[in-house]
Design an enzyme around this catalytic site. Structure first.
Site, mmCIF file in Angstrom:
data_model
loop_
_atom_site.group_PDB
_atom_site.id
_atom_site.type_symbol
_atom_site.label_atom_id
_atom_site.label_comp_id
_atom_site.label_asym_id
_atom_site.label_seq_id
_atom_site.Cartn_x
_atom_site.Cartn_y
_atom_site.Cartn_z
ATOM 1 N N SER A 543 85.136 59.744 99.729
ATOM 2 C CA SER A 543 83.906 60.469 99.423
ATOM 3 C C SER A 543 82.835 60.095 100.464
ATOM 4 O O SER A 543 83.015 60.349 101.641
ATOM 5 C CB SER A 543 83.460 60.166 97.993
ATOM 6 N N ASP A 629 87.642 70.162 93.820
ATOM 7 C CA ASP A 629 86.582 69.163 93.978
ATOM 8 C C ASP A 629 85.235 69.856 94.204
ATOM 9 O O ASP A 629 85.058 70.570 95.190
ATOM 10 C CB ASP A 629 86.918 68.268 95.174
ATOM 11 N N HIS A 664 87.696 65.725 92.336
ATOM 12 C CA HIS A 664 87.189 64.662 93.192
ATOM 13 C C HIS A 664 87.930 63.340 92.975
ATOM 14 O O HIS A 664 88.105 62.556 93.903
ATOM 15 C CB HIS A 664 85.694 64.469 92.933
#
Length: 691
Positions: A543, A629, A664
């Protein structure tokens, strides 16, 4: 195998009189949030490209199938599959969870206090089977105060659009119509007539809180709070003494709170303190007093106290300390427990309410460990708590601890079925000097037999954003690399709060490059001190940690053998310029506002990974993403990979793997999570020539 090719469709972009060409921007669909909810709406040409990349990745990792299977079995073999949590004693029931050898999801159990009859009120595997879905994400799982209803929220795409369900525990029937497109959090009213929840807006932001009367039409739900700023999101929680509901609205940098009495028939939330840019505060109530954890006039937080919120007179309860992060409070009738963080280490303190005396709770002789505290029961008239700790080499241990007598008893130790001896591992905490003289803490974990002569491979993990601190806790998975002579190092770089708010501020906005410089300095330190050598380091981050990986791959590729980046935020300029995306507006105080501020634009443009790819050699790279995501859109790593293929001048591996049914956090379920780790580790072992 033929290298995947993404068609170029050049688009000239411009902002603040700067123009640049983007050959792959066309893959970003205007209805992207609809695609996240329904992958059938994905452009067929883009789907074909992602599938070709998946096939290419599978081909180049086909020689790792055996090691992937070995790693999967190894990691799973360290998990006690048939396990139960410690019970939490409510007023009438004890509640706990368990896992089974065959299941991938938890089971929630309870029994009436004094009874031996155990009742299963939730079985994740059964629920997934009923819905017949591939992805199964549980957002919230909570029981009403009268123990009659089970509230749960589910995401079946990975897109974090949660549907709320309320079910009668005895009849197993839904008592209210399902509530769709929520943040997932469920808060019951004390009389169990209502639930409070937050609805997501068209940009996937929770900015409204509703009250729903159980059993009624959801179209008649009452809006009790609405946040007008697109940058702020809202949540609602019950106070520690069960007397008030607190509504918190905040971005990453500023907060504001409202409150109302739990007995109000028509809730009218009242403002506690008007928001002030850069000021974070969080109020709780206990025993007729209100406690405010805030960074106002206290960079690393302090805790103030007052007798009322109508005309408060705030006095210092816990004073601020330089570069020591003051944490929140846990209340019992006779005790207050709190935490502090400094030098990337957490500490726990307990205060006797009667005497006012405070002492640190120390229950390990290790230098690096993570302590934790949790309550044994809802009734706060007790001296008993659960105290836990783990370290990078020692599995989790939980004690029943009496705050009055100071007697402790081991009540649960993480069992490693395949065996584990902490004495086989060495944990070090060192500081390395960054480019500007700031000292960056590093947590180093290695097998005692691993030589420190520069010959070892090393995995360097980093994150460094949003004030998130990397805790040096125990991980059964990391052992699979450490046992194969790969040293694991966590770099506590700026952008986290391991050394207080200043550590965060020095790693965001126009200081963001400190995050990257800290990480590069860490790599150089580890090379200079013979933990490893050039081209033997594997960088890893996900991320915002993927942003870090993208930047260092562009800036210091010669240090690294390989890079593993998960759901990476690598097209950060494009995302920052698009204010319709779920997270962008709320992150102006983290990364800046490139669209409206030229200084921010120039700064982000200068480091954004996608915009700074060069004609040069890059390390081996494994990039993973997920189609659903909504935090980091799949098109960021897809574009990054396509452009890298165009520019890189080496023959090293460049692999992109897209999970077509995940979000995610990757795949859902225990086995799915282990499979993803096994893939990452197999890649690390392949490029390290250890298979």
């Amino acid at each position: 195998m033929k290298i995947p090719y993404l068609k170029k469709k050049p688009e000239l972009k411009s902002c603040h009189n700067v123009a640049w060409e983007d050959n792959y921007s066309w893959i970003h669909q205007k209805d992207i949030l609809e695609v996240l909810k329904d992958s059938e709406k994905l452009d067929p040409e883009v789907r074909k490209y992602l599938e070709e990349e998946n096939a290419y990745t599978n081909f180049h990792l086909s020689d790792t199938k055996n090691i992937q299977e070995e790693l999967f079995n190894e990691i799973k073999g360290r998990i006690k599959l048939d396990d139960e949590s410690l019970p939490f004693k409510d007023f009438d029931y004890e509640y706990w969870t368990k896992t089974t050898a065959k299941g991938n999801y938890s089971i929630k159990l309870r029994k009436k206090i004094g009874s031996k009859k155990i009742e299963e009120i939730w079985n994740g595997d059964d629920e997934k089977e009923k819905l017949n879905v591939e992805y199964f994400g549980v957002g919230d799982l909570t029981v009403s105060f009268n123990d009659k209803y089970l509230g749960y929220s589910l995401d079946t795409k990975g897109s974090e659009y949660y549907t709320i369900y309320i079910r009668d525990i005895n009849t197993k029937k839904l008592i209210t119509e399902k509530i769709q497109e929520t943040s997932g959090a469920i808060t019951f009213s004390l009389n169990d007539e209502y639930i409070f929840y937050s609805k997501l807006d068209e940009n996937h932001r929770p900015r409204k809180i509703y009250r729903h009367k159980l059993g009624t039409d959801i179209n008649s739900d009452e809006l009790i709070f609405e946040e007008k700023s697109e940058a702020f999101t809202v949540s609602i929680d019950l106070s520690s003494d069960d007397k008030y509901f607190f509504i918190t609205t905040s971005d990453h940098n500023t907060s504001e709170q409202y409150y109302f009495n739990v007995n109000e028939k028509n809730p009218q939330p009242k403002l506690i303190k008007k928001r002030k840019k850069g000021i974070i505060y969080s109020v709780n109530s206990w025993d007729g007093k209100f406690y405010n954890q805030t960074n106002e006039n206290a960079e690393d937080f302090k805790i103030d106290i007052t007798d009322n919120l109508e005309k408060p007179t705030w006095k210092t309860f816990i004073a601020a300390k330089e570069e020591v992060l003051i944490g929140g409070l846990t209340f019992l009738n006779n005790w207050i427990i709190r935490s502090e963080t400094s030098d990337a280490l957490d500490k726990l303190f307990v205060r006797n309410i009667t005497t006012g005396l405070e002492e640190e709770l120390i229950f390990s002789d290790e230098n690096v460990y993570v302590p934790g505290v949790s309550l044994v029961q809802r009734d706060k008239n007790t001296d008993e708590i659960y105290l836990g700790y783990s370290s990078p080499k020692t599995q989790s241990r939980v004690y029943s601890y009496n705050l009055s007598s100071k007697k402790k008893k081991l009540v649960k130790e993480q069992e490693i079925p395949s065996g584990h001896n902490p004495e086989n591992y060495i944990v070090e905490r060192v500081d390395c000097k960054s480019h500007d003289g700031r000292m960056v803490p590093l947590t180093i974990t290695r097998h005692k037999d691993t030589k420190l002569d520069g010959s070892a491979n090393l995995l360097l993990y980093g994150y460094g954003s949003y004030g998130s601190s990397m805790s040096p806790s125990f991980s059964t998975t990391k052992l699979s690399l450490i046992n194969r002579d790969i040293i694991w190092v966590t770099a506590h770089i700026r952008g986290g709060m391991e050394r207080g708010m200043k550590w965060w501020k020095e790693g965001k906005l126009l200081n963001k490059k400190n995050t990257f410089e800290d990480y590069i300095a860490s790599a150089k330190y580890l090379i200079e001190n013979k933990y490893t050598s050039k081209k033997k380091i594997i960088g890893m981050g996900g991320s915002a940690g993927g942003l870090l990986m993208g930047v260092v791959a562009n800036q210091a590729p010669g240090l690294f053998l390989g890079i593993i980046m998960a759901v990476p935020f690598v097209d950060s300029l494009t995302t920052n310029l698009d204010h319709s995306l779920p997270l962008t507006v709320g992150e102006f105080d983290e990364f800046g506002n490139a669209k409206d501020n030229k200084d921010h634009f120039d700064y982000i443009y200068s480091y954004a990974p996608y915009n700074n790819i060069k004609k040069m050699d890059y390390p081996h790279m494994l990039i993973t993403t997920s189609l659903s995501d909504n935090r980091v859109l799949f098109d960021e790593p897809a574009k990054f990979t396509a452009k890298l293929r165009e520019y890189k001048t080496d023959n090293n591996l460049l692999l992109l793997k897209t999970e077509m049914n995940a979000g995610h956090g990757g795949k859902s379920g225990r086995d799915g999570a282990i499979e993803e780790i096994a893939l990452d580790y197999a890649f690390a072992l392949k490029i390290s020539e250890k298979i």
